[in-house]
Design an enzyme around this catalytic site. Structure first.
Site, PDB file in Angstrom:
ATOM      1  N   GLN A  43     -10.645 -10.496 -15.415  1.00  0.00           N
ATOM      2  CA  GLN A  43     -11.879 -10.314 -15.686  1.00  0.00           C
ATOM      3  C   GLN A  43     -12.539  -9.606 -16.903  1.00  0.00           C
ATOM      4  OE1 GLN A  43     -12.689  -7.833 -11.762  1.00  0.00           O
ATOM      5  NE2 GLN A  43     -10.650  -6.904 -12.558  1.00  0.00           N
ATOM      6  N   ASP A  98     -11.499   1.785  -9.924  1.00  0.00           N
ATOM      7  CA  ASP A  98     -11.993   3.349 -10.441  1.00  0.00           C
ATOM      8  C   ASP A  98     -11.485   4.361  -9.635  1.00  0.00           C
ATOM      9  OD1 ASP A  98     -13.629   3.577  -8.301  1.00  0.00           O
ATOM     10  OD2 ASP A  98     -15.328   2.319  -9.248  1.00  0.00           O
ATOM     11  N   GLU A 119      -4.989  -2.286  -6.279  1.00  0.00           N
ATOM     12  CA  GLU A 119      -5.674  -2.943  -6.674  1.00  0.00           C
ATOM     13  C   GLU A 119      -4.897  -4.110  -7.521  1.00  0.00           C
ATOM     14  OE1 GLU A 119      -8.701  -2.598  -7.891  1.00  0.00           O
ATOM     15  OE2 GLU A 119      -8.467  -3.730  -9.674  1.00  0.00           O
ATOM     16  N   ASP A 150      -2.647  -8.326  -5.919  1.00  0.00           N
ATOM     17  CA  ASP A 150      -3.899  -9.022  -4.667  1.00  0.00           C
ATOM     18  C   ASP A 150      -3.781  -8.726  -3.633  1.00  0.00           C
ATOM     19  OD1 ASP A 150      -5.328 -11.011  -3.608  1.00  0.00           O
ATOM     20  OD2 ASP A 150      -4.661 -13.065  -4.897  1.00  0.00           O
ATOM     21  N   GLY A 151      -4.335  -8.177  -3.546  1.00  0.00           N
ATOM     22  CA  GLY A 151      -5.026  -7.206  -1.472  1.00  0.00           C
ATOM     23  C   GLY A 151      -5.225  -8.565  -0.794  1.00  0.00           C
ATOM     24  N   ASP A 169     -13.225  -2.636  -1.071  1.00  0.00           N
ATOM     25  CA  ASP A 169     -13.529  -1.687  -2.380  1.00  0.00           C
ATOM     26  C   ASP A 169     -13.664  -2.761  -3.121  1.00  0.00           C
ATOM     27  OD1 ASP A 169     -15.641   0.055  -3.933  1.00  0.00           O
ATOM     28  OD2 ASP A 169     -13.979   0.721  -4.612  1.00  0.00           O
ATOM     29  N   ASP A 172     -17.783  -8.366  -6.465  1.00  0.00           N
ATOM     30  CA  ASP A 172     -18.240  -9.548  -5.641  1.00  0.00           C
ATOM     31  C   ASP A 172     -17.690 -10.787  -5.539  1.00  0.00           C
ATOM     32  OD1 ASP A 172     -20.140  -7.099  -5.752  1.00  0.00           O
ATOM     33  OD2 ASP A 172     -21.797  -8.145  -6.751  1.00  0.00           O
TER      34      ASP A 172
HETATM   35  N1  SAM Z   1     -18.127  -0.104  -5.898  1.00  0.00           N
HETATM   36  C1  SAM Z   1     -17.656  -1.184  -6.422  1.00  0.00           C
HETATM   37  C2  SAM Z   1     -18.601  -2.344  -6.639  1.00  0.00           C
HETATM   38  O1  SAM Z   1     -19.246  -3.153  -5.613  1.00  0.00           O
HETATM   39  O2  SAM Z   1     -19.665  -2.546  -7.607  1.00  0.00           O
HETATM   40  C3  SAM Z   1     -16.736  -2.038  -6.576  1.00  0.00           C
HETATM   41  C4  SAM Z   1     -15.761  -1.218  -6.985  1.00  0.00           C
HETATM   42  S1  SAM Z   1     -13.522  -1.345  -7.279  1.00  0.00           S
HETATM   43  C5  SAM Z   1     -14.126  -1.160  -9.110  1.00  0.00           C
HETATM   44  C6  SAM Z   1     -13.634  -2.679  -7.368  1.00  0.00           C
HETATM   45  C7  SAM Z   1     -11.846  -3.582  -7.097  1.00  0.00           C
HETATM   46  O3  SAM Z   1     -11.582  -4.677  -6.720  1.00  0.00           O
HETATM   47  C8  SAM Z   1     -11.913  -3.560  -9.513  1.00  0.00           C
HETATM   48  O4  SAM Z   1     -11.461  -2.738 -10.082  1.00  0.00           O
HETATM   49  C9  SAM Z   1     -11.140  -5.157  -9.056  1.00  0.00           C
HETATM   50  O5  SAM Z   1     -10.367  -5.278  -9.685  1.00  0.00           O
HETATM   51  C10 SAM Z   1     -10.535  -5.292  -7.668  1.00  0.00           C
HETATM   52  N2  SAM Z   1     -10.887  -7.056  -7.302  1.00  0.00           N
HETATM   53  C11 SAM Z   1     -10.626  -7.399  -7.233  1.00  0.00           C
HETATM   54  N3  SAM Z   1     -10.163  -8.310  -6.957  1.00  0.00           N
HETATM   55  C12 SAM Z   1      -9.235  -8.530  -6.414  1.00  0.00           C
HETATM   56  C13 SAM Z   1      -7.897  -8.820  -5.295  1.00  0.00           C
HETATM   57  N4  SAM Z   1      -7.823 -10.120  -4.926  1.00  0.00           N
HETATM   58  N5  SAM Z   1      -6.822  -7.579  -5.366  1.00  0.00           N
HETATM   59  C14 SAM Z   1      -7.177  -6.581  -5.179  1.00  0.00           C
HETATM   60  N6  SAM Z   1      -7.779  -5.825  -6.384  1.00  0.00           N
HETATM   61  C15 SAM Z   1      -8.823  -6.700  -6.851  1.00  0.00           C
END
Ligand code: SAM
Length: 294
Positions: A43, A98, A119, A150-151, A169, A172
């Protein structure tokens, strides 16, 4: 100029605009200093210091957190789920780079045995340690494990793991987080959850911006879970001033809207309280009717 930063009358402003999710409107913050910009494997990452919100983390043009108000979201998403369970031992966080949710989960370390955070993007963790250090204080906690993968894939092999609480968490529904908003994801969550377990996920929306989308999302959750509710967190840095959370359990008997035990002693809560837990589920009348929440 980095992406998403615009010159307005000689002053740099970050502008969050998303023509599909919230057409015709945006959210802007005045920029004091650009701290970091990169395109990671997953990203676009932007970090800047704002003139009034402290340091701000932006992924793919969408604000993830600001130092000024991050505690509101981190506390509500974590403690609503943790407190809706009478005795959460095994906790999973999907996303959360974060590390703010991890910081909140370990406030329950008198009760939990373990918390695993999954994460996908190590850059987000590394940059948060540098620019948002107050959010990453639990990284080395003895009950915490961080897994970089990957989650969605992680959950595909987590069936029968019996997590008591799973907090999604994520960013989008675009890029790497797309799959978290589909029925198939709710099914994976259920398979990884204990029979009285509780899941919570950010909805990426609020009732003002896109109620039809939220209705569709909660309907997807209802097709998998016997017990589904929707709560909201209000804070200025998410577009529309609030962000919704879908909460669910396979157990129809659990009252997700009520804390099930006393708050952990000797911990500080700036947003969450038992009253805020209950109040977060109270929706404006028109939205409550649409989301079947009375
Ligand atoms: N609180 C925030 C919001 O809703 O705006 C979200 C915070 S956190 C930074 C979101 C995290 O989800 C990111 O660090 C991103 O890299 C992670 N993420 C996105 N897709 C993912 C996936 N497929 N597996 C694991 N983590 C993922």
């Amino acid at each position: 100029m980095p992406r998403y930063i615009h010159d307005i009358d000689g002053v740099p402003w970050f502008i969050e605009r998303d023509s599909s999710t919230f057409p015709g409107q945006g959210f802007a913050l005045e920029v004091a200093e650009i701290l970091h910009e990169e395109q990671s494997e997953f990203q676009h990452i932007l970090i800047f210091r704002s003139t009034t919100y402290g340091n701000v983390l932006v992924l793919n043009g969408i604000v993830q957190c600001t130092e000024r108000d991050e505690f509101a979201y981190q506390e509500l998403i974590t403690h609503v789920a943790m407190m809706a369970h009478p005795s959460p031992k095994k906790v999973l966080v999907i996303g959360g780079g974060d590390c703010g949710v991890l910081r909140e989960v370990v406030k329950h370390s008198d009760v939990i045995d373990s918390v695993t955070m999954v994460e996908i993007d190590p850059s987000v963790i590394k940059l948060s340690q540098k620019y948002l250090p107050q959010m990453t204080t639990a990284i080395d906690h003895p009950k915490a494990t961080i897994t970089i993968t990957d989650g969605f894939k992680f959950l595909q092999s987590a069936s029968g793991e019996n997590y008591d609480v799973i907090i999604t968490d994520s960013s989008d529904p675009e890029g790497p987080a797309m799959e978290f908003f589909e029925t198939s994801y709710f099914s994976l969550l259920k398979q990884a959850l204990s029979p009285q377990g509780v899941v919570i996920m950010q909805s990426s929306e609020n009732v003002w911006l896109n109620l039809a989308y939220l209705k569709q999302l909660t309907d997807k959750a209802r097709s998998v879970f016997a017990n589904v509710a929707y709560c909201q967190c209000y804070m200025p840095s998410y577009t529309g001033g609030q962000l919704g959370l879908v909460v669910a359990s396979p157990d129809a008997a659990v009252d997700l809207r009520q804390p099930q035990r006393p708050l952990p002693q000797q911990q500080t809560f700036k947003y969450y309280s038992p009253e805020m837990h209950r109040a977060s589920f109270v929706l404006p009348t028109w939205a409550a009717a649409e989301l079947h929440q009375h």
